[in-house]
Design a protein around this motif. Structure first.
Motif, PDB file in Angstrom:
ATOM      1  N   ARG A  97      -5.848  12.804   7.809  1.00  0.00           N
ATOM      2  CA  ARG A  97      -5.675  11.555   7.061  1.00  0.00           C
ATOM      3  C   ARG A  97      -5.242  11.805   5.630  1.00  0.00           C
ATOM      4  N   ALA A  98      -5.586  12.960   5.059  1.00  0.00           N
ATOM      5  CA  ALA A  98      -5.191  13.268   3.683  1.00  0.00           C
ATOM      6  C   ALA A  98      -3.678  13.393   3.544  1.00  0.00           C
ATOM      7  N   ARG A  99      -2.977  13.534   4.666  1.00  0.00           N
ATOM      8  CA  ARG A  99      -1.517  13.696   4.622  1.00  0.00           C
ATOM      9  C   ARG A  99      -0.795  12.440   5.106  1.00  0.00           C
ATOM     10  N   LEU A 100      -1.557  11.328   5.229  1.00  0.00           N
ATOM     11  CA  LEU A 100      -0.993  10.085   5.735  1.00  0.00           C
ATOM     12  C   LEU A 100      -0.947   9.024   4.651  1.00  0.00           C
ATOM     13  N   GLY A 101       0.061   8.148   4.739  1.00  0.00           N
ATOM     14  CA  GLY A 101       0.132   6.952   3.916  1.00  0.00           C
ATOM     15  C   GLY A 101       0.135   5.738   4.825  1.00  0.00           C
ATOM     16  N   TYR A 102      -0.391   4.599   4.328  1.00  0.00           N
ATOM     17  CA  TYR A 102      -0.563   3.445   5.206  1.00  0.00           C
ATOM     18  C   TYR A 102      -0.257   2.163   4.441  1.00  0.00           C
ATOM     19  N   VAL A 103       0.617   1.322   5.024  1.00  0.00           N
ATOM     20  CA  VAL A 103       0.908  -0.004   4.466  1.00  0.00           C
ATOM     21  C   VAL A 103       0.534  -1.031   5.526  1.00  0.00           C
ATOM     22  N   ALA A 104      -0.431  -1.893   5.203  1.00  0.00           N
ATOM     23  CA  ALA A 104      -0.968  -2.838   6.179  1.00  0.00           C
ATOM     24  C   ALA A 104      -0.109  -4.088   6.260  1.00  0.00           C
ATOM     25  N   GLN A 105      -0.331  -4.858   7.354  1.00  0.00           N
ATOM     26  CA  GLN A 105       0.383  -6.115   7.557  1.00  0.00           C
ATOM     27  C   GLN A 105       0.043  -7.099   6.447  1.00  0.00           C
ATOM     28  N   LYS A 106      -1.248  -7.239   6.169  1.00  0.00           N
ATOM     29  CA  LYS A 106      -1.669  -8.151   5.107  1.00  0.00           C
ATOM     30  C   LYS A 106      -1.808  -7.361   3.810  1.00  0.00           C
ATOM     31  N   PHE A 107      -1.459  -7.996   2.708  1.00  0.00           N
ATOM     32  CA  PHE A 107      -1.545  -7.338   1.407  1.00  0.00           C
ATOM     33  C   PHE A 107      -2.970  -6.850   1.192  1.00  0.00           C
ATOM     34  N   SER A 108      -3.126  -5.528   1.081  1.00  0.00           N
ATOM     35  CA  SER A 108      -4.463  -4.921   1.122  1.00  0.00           C
ATOM     36  C   SER A 108      -4.899  -4.344  -0.219  1.00  0.00           C
ATOM     37  N   LEU A 109      -4.159  -4.617  -1.288  1.00  0.00           N
ATOM     38  CA  LEU A 109      -4.579  -4.145  -2.600  1.00  0.00           C
ATOM     39  C   LEU A 109      -5.509  -5.181  -3.240  1.00  0.00           C
ATOM     40  N   TYR A 110      -5.947  -4.914  -4.448  1.00  0.00           N
ATOM     41  CA  TYR A 110      -6.923  -5.784  -5.099  1.00  0.00           C
ATOM     42  C   TYR A 110      -6.201  -6.829  -5.941  1.00  0.00           C
ATOM     43  N   GLY A 111      -6.244  -8.083  -5.467  1.00  0.00           N
ATOM     44  CA  GLY A 111      -5.471  -9.158  -6.089  1.00  0.00           C
ATOM     45  C   GLY A 111      -5.863  -9.453  -7.519  1.00  0.00           C
ATOM     46  N   GLN A 112      -7.121  -9.201  -7.889  1.00  0.00           N
ATOM     47  CA  GLN A 112      -7.563  -9.484  -9.260  1.00  0.00           C
ATOM     48  C   GLN A 112      -7.171  -8.377 -10.238  1.00  0.00           C
ATOM     49  N   LEU A 113      -6.862  -7.200  -9.706  1.00  0.00           N
ATOM     50  CA  LEU A 113      -6.449  -6.093 -10.567  1.00  0.00           C
ATOM     51  C   LEU A 113      -4.953  -6.177 -10.843  1.00  0.00           C
ATOM     52  N   THR A 114      -4.553  -5.707 -11.999  1.00  0.00           N
ATOM     53  CA  THR A 114      -3.132  -5.694 -12.343  1.00  0.00           C
ATOM     54  C   THR A 114      -2.403  -4.614 -11.538  1.00  0.00           C
ATOM     55  N   VAL A 115      -1.088  -4.617 -11.658  1.00  0.00           N
ATOM     56  CA  VAL A 115      -0.285  -3.587 -11.000  1.00  0.00           C
ATOM     57  C   VAL A 115      -0.740  -2.206 -11.438  1.00  0.00           C
ATOM     58  N   ASP A 116      -0.874  -2.000 -12.744  1.00  0.00           N
ATOM     59  CA  ASP A 116      -1.295  -0.692 -13.252  1.00  0.00           C
ATOM     60  C   ASP A 116      -2.696  -0.316 -12.783  1.00  0.00           C
ATOM     61  N   GLU A 117      -3.612  -1.294 -12.792  1.00  0.00           N
ATOM     62  CA  GLU A 117      -4.992  -1.003 -12.395  1.00  0.00           C
ATOM     63  C   GLU A 117      -5.076  -0.614 -10.921  1.00  0.00           C
ATOM     64  N   ASN A 118      -4.291  -1.267 -10.073  1.00  0.00           N
ATOM     65  CA  ASN A 118      -4.256  -0.889  -8.656  1.00  0.00           C
ATOM     66  C   ASN A 118      -3.743   0.536  -8.488  1.00  0.00           C
ATOM     67  N   LEU A 119      -2.653   0.869  -9.169  1.00  0.00           N
ATOM     68  CA  LEU A 119      -2.089   2.210  -9.036  1.00  0.00           C
ATOM     69  C   LEU A 119      -3.045   3.268  -9.581  1.00  0.00           C
ATOM     70  N   GLU A 120      -3.704   2.960 -10.694  1.00  0.00           N
ATOM     71  CA  GLU A 120      -4.692   3.891 -11.260  1.00  0.00           C
ATOM     72  C   GLU A 120      -5.844   4.121 -10.275  1.00  0.00           C
ATOM     73  N   PHE A 121      -6.330   3.028  -9.682  1.00  0.00           N
ATOM     74  CA  PHE A 121      -7.468   3.131  -8.759  1.00  0.00           C
ATOM     75  C   PHE A 121      -7.109   3.983  -7.547  1.00  0.00           C
ATOM     76  N   PHE A 122      -5.970   3.683  -6.919  1.00  0.00           N
ATOM     77  CA  PHE A 122      -5.620   4.409  -5.697  1.00  0.00           C
ATOM     78  C   PHE A 122      -5.222   5.858  -5.996  1.00  0.00           C
ATOM     79  N   ALA A 123      -4.611   6.099  -7.154  1.00  0.00           N
ATOM     80  CA  ALA A 123      -4.294   7.481  -7.527  1.00  0.00           C
ATOM     81  C   ALA A 123      -5.565   8.302  -7.661  1.00  0.00           C
TER      82      ALA A 123
END
Length: 587
Positions: free
Chosen positions: A408-434
């Protein structure tokens, strides 16, 4: 149709919303529209065109800022409840109660609308017959397939026999067979009951079957009329182009789509269908230094749609090959996914029944099938989210039964429904997942900066991700999935509900990734998206029905009169043929 009475009349309709940031967004900018009684009218346009806003105004849920709107002869602003009593509205997320049975959901909506017992006795049998839900009256709605849920939602909307039916993207996330069944119900109601229907749709083939189409962009109407009249605008501008031997159609498509003067380019049976601005094809190919075989073809509604939007849309994101920094290390052609005799049981039910296939590095591989076919279960096992009951499954060289976390550490996943955090900004989402992927310090900053540049997200850094337009949500979700430079990318209905422009931009990025060696495994209900795949597998009832290139799949389903089927026609033919065989065998 012009002599039919009107069921909806809008005059200079305007509506503005404000984001949390205070920014004003003009959803409707002076719309004037007439919808005829007893006909099917389609609203078509990209995200943010104003389609849903118009439907919500017509249903009396939102009031316009200015202008007038009459529905079934009533002023919606003055009498919203009276309008709601005479129409049916099925929004994108229709409110089914998943713990209640099919019958209980129908009864609940009948109660809410004051439908009498005598009227229920009259309409229920017809609704069950049309939707084919009669055998599932006691089944909880949450256990229905996607297509059956949509049909139940439609039945609940129709329980009081409305004069006007408003449908907002009714077939999003629904497989081609279920989509066809849903439209058969709608056409039956129009034909037999004279029902008026106004539908917003992302499927241009659906709009092509309507009596009247309305093309919208940025809150305005670009064009309207019978679909055949709109299609004629692309006459003489459509071609099939064949690339050099060994060049995948999607790679040629991405290169052609980036050329000036080219309005549209989509893969089609191993070739690329190109729509050009008048007189621009030869010039564009000459500039690109490409010598290609071209064959003129008749235009489709989708071709005209893309021509109209090319004339008004802002500069489209055209992905330059090699710009997206990705993973995908290792030689092309190496097998990176091996599935052999894969089985998954849920109690006594076999969801996946001895399925086998393999996927090579840098390949785009499609898992297709109707709702309930077993493809989502297979997909979840490939991602390491669900253990297999039997068989072997290796992803990125690791046996998922023994080393799931490593793989799983070598996999990326994009779900059907938007699965990021809607209240977080674009930068905050990228920071969190990074950080979740283990990126730290300057490496993390550099990776985020590179992906924001690749996906044109720099100007949206401080905007909450939940407020992004649909196309930009997809960009952000894909960027987040690529932060750790995965070798294999899983796309689960990633373009569901997206308009054609956003889907082409998305697939341009996927092509760039595959050319860098990233392996892509995709599920989709858009059969035209299957054309972007190197190979596809069609599943139904947990079994493998067919596997091959898009052209080979079309050939397997060729008609007796030698007419070449579309990918959707081929998909339906293969599934129906196998289902008939099972029925005959069971008998």
């Amino acid at each position: 149709m012009e002599d039919r009475p009107l069921t909806l009349v809008a005059r200079d309709l305007r509506k503005t919303f404000r984001r949390d940031t205070g920014e004003a967004v003009e959803a409707l900018a002076g719309i004037s529209l007439e919808v005829r009684k007893g006909a099917l009218t389609a609203l078509v346009g990209p995200d943010g065109a104003g389609k849903t806003t118009l439907l919500r105004l017509a249903s009396g849920l939102v009031a316009p800022d200015s202008g007038s709107l009459e529905v079934v002869g009533l002023d919606v602003s003055a009498e919203p409840q009276a309008v709601q009593d005479r129409i049916g509205y099925m929004p994108q997320r229709f409110g089914l109660y998943e713990d209640l049975s099919v019958q209980e959901n129908l009864d609940l909506y009948a109660d809410l609308h004051g439908v009498t017992g005598a009227r229920r006795a009259e309409i229920y049998p017809r609704l069950f017959e049309m939707t084919q839900l009669g055998r599932f009256k006691q089944r909880p709605a949450g256990k229905l397939s996607g297509g059956m849920k949509q049909k139940l939602g439609l039945a609940c909307t129709l329980v009081r026999a409305p004069e006007l039916l408003l449908l907002d993207e009714p077939t999003v996330g629904v497989d081609p067979l279920s989509r066809r069944e849903l439209w058969e119900i709608v056409f039956k109601l129009i034909r037999e009951d004279g029902l008026s229907v106004l539908v917003a749709t992302s499927y241009l083939d659906e709009a092509e079957r309507c009596a009247h189409a309305v093309l919208m962009h940025a809150g305005k109407i670009l064009a309207e009329g019978p679909p055949a009249e709109i299609t004629a605008k692309a006459e003489g501008c459509c071609f099939l182009v064949k690339g050099p031997q060994g060049l995948p159609a999607r790679s040629l498509q991405a290169r052609l789509f980036a050329l000036p003067g080219i309005v549209d380019a989509v893969p089609e049976a191993g070739r690329v269908r190109v729509v050009r601005q008048p007189g621009q094809l030869d010039t564009a190919l000459e500039i690109a230094g490409l010598s290609l075989d071209t064959e003129p073809v008749e235009p489709r509604f989708e071709d005209a749609f893309m021509m109209l939007f090319d004339s008004v849309a802002e500069e489209r994101a055209r992905v330059s090959h090699g710009t997206i920094v990705a993973g995908g290390s290792g030689p092309h052609g190496e097998t990176v996914v091996e599935v052999h005799d894969l089985v998954r049981m849920f109690g006594d039910f076999t969801a996946v029944d001895h399925v086998s296939f393999s996927v090579r590095r840098g390949e785009v591989y499609g898992l297709l099938g109707p709702n309930g076919a077993g493809k989502s279960t297979t997909f979840r096992m490939l991602c390491g989210l669900l253990p297999a009951t039997g068989g072997t499954l290796k992803v990125a060289g690791a046996d998922l039964l023994r080393a799931g976390a490593k793989a799983r550490a070598r996999l990326g996943y994009v779900a059907q429904k938007f699965s990021l955090y809607g209240q977080l900004t674009v930068d905050e989402n990228l920071e969190f997942f990074a950080s979740a992927y283990g990126l730290r310090g300057s490496g993390k900053k550099d990776r985020i900066r590179a992906l924001k540049n690749d996906f044109a997200l720099e100007n949206l850094s401080d905007l909450p991700s939940g407020q992004l337009p649909g196309g930009f949500k997809q960009r952000l979700a894909l960027a987040a999935a690529l932060l750790h430079e995965p070798d294999i990318l899983f796309l689960d209905e990633a373009t569901s509900g997206a308009d054609p422009i956003a889907r082409r931009q998305f697939w341009g990025r996927i092509t760039a990734l595959s050319e860098q060696g990233v392996t892509v495994i995709v599920t989709t209900h858009f059969m035209d998206e299957a054309e972007y795949c190197d190979r596809i597998i069609i599943l139904d009832a947990g079994k493998n029905l067919a596997e091959g290139t898009p052209l080979e799949i079309r050939q397997q389903a060729a008609m007796s009169d030698e007419t070449a089927p579309s990918m959707e026609e081929a998909f339906i033919a293969i599934v129906e043929r196998e289902r008939l065989k099972r029925t005959e065998k069971a008998a």
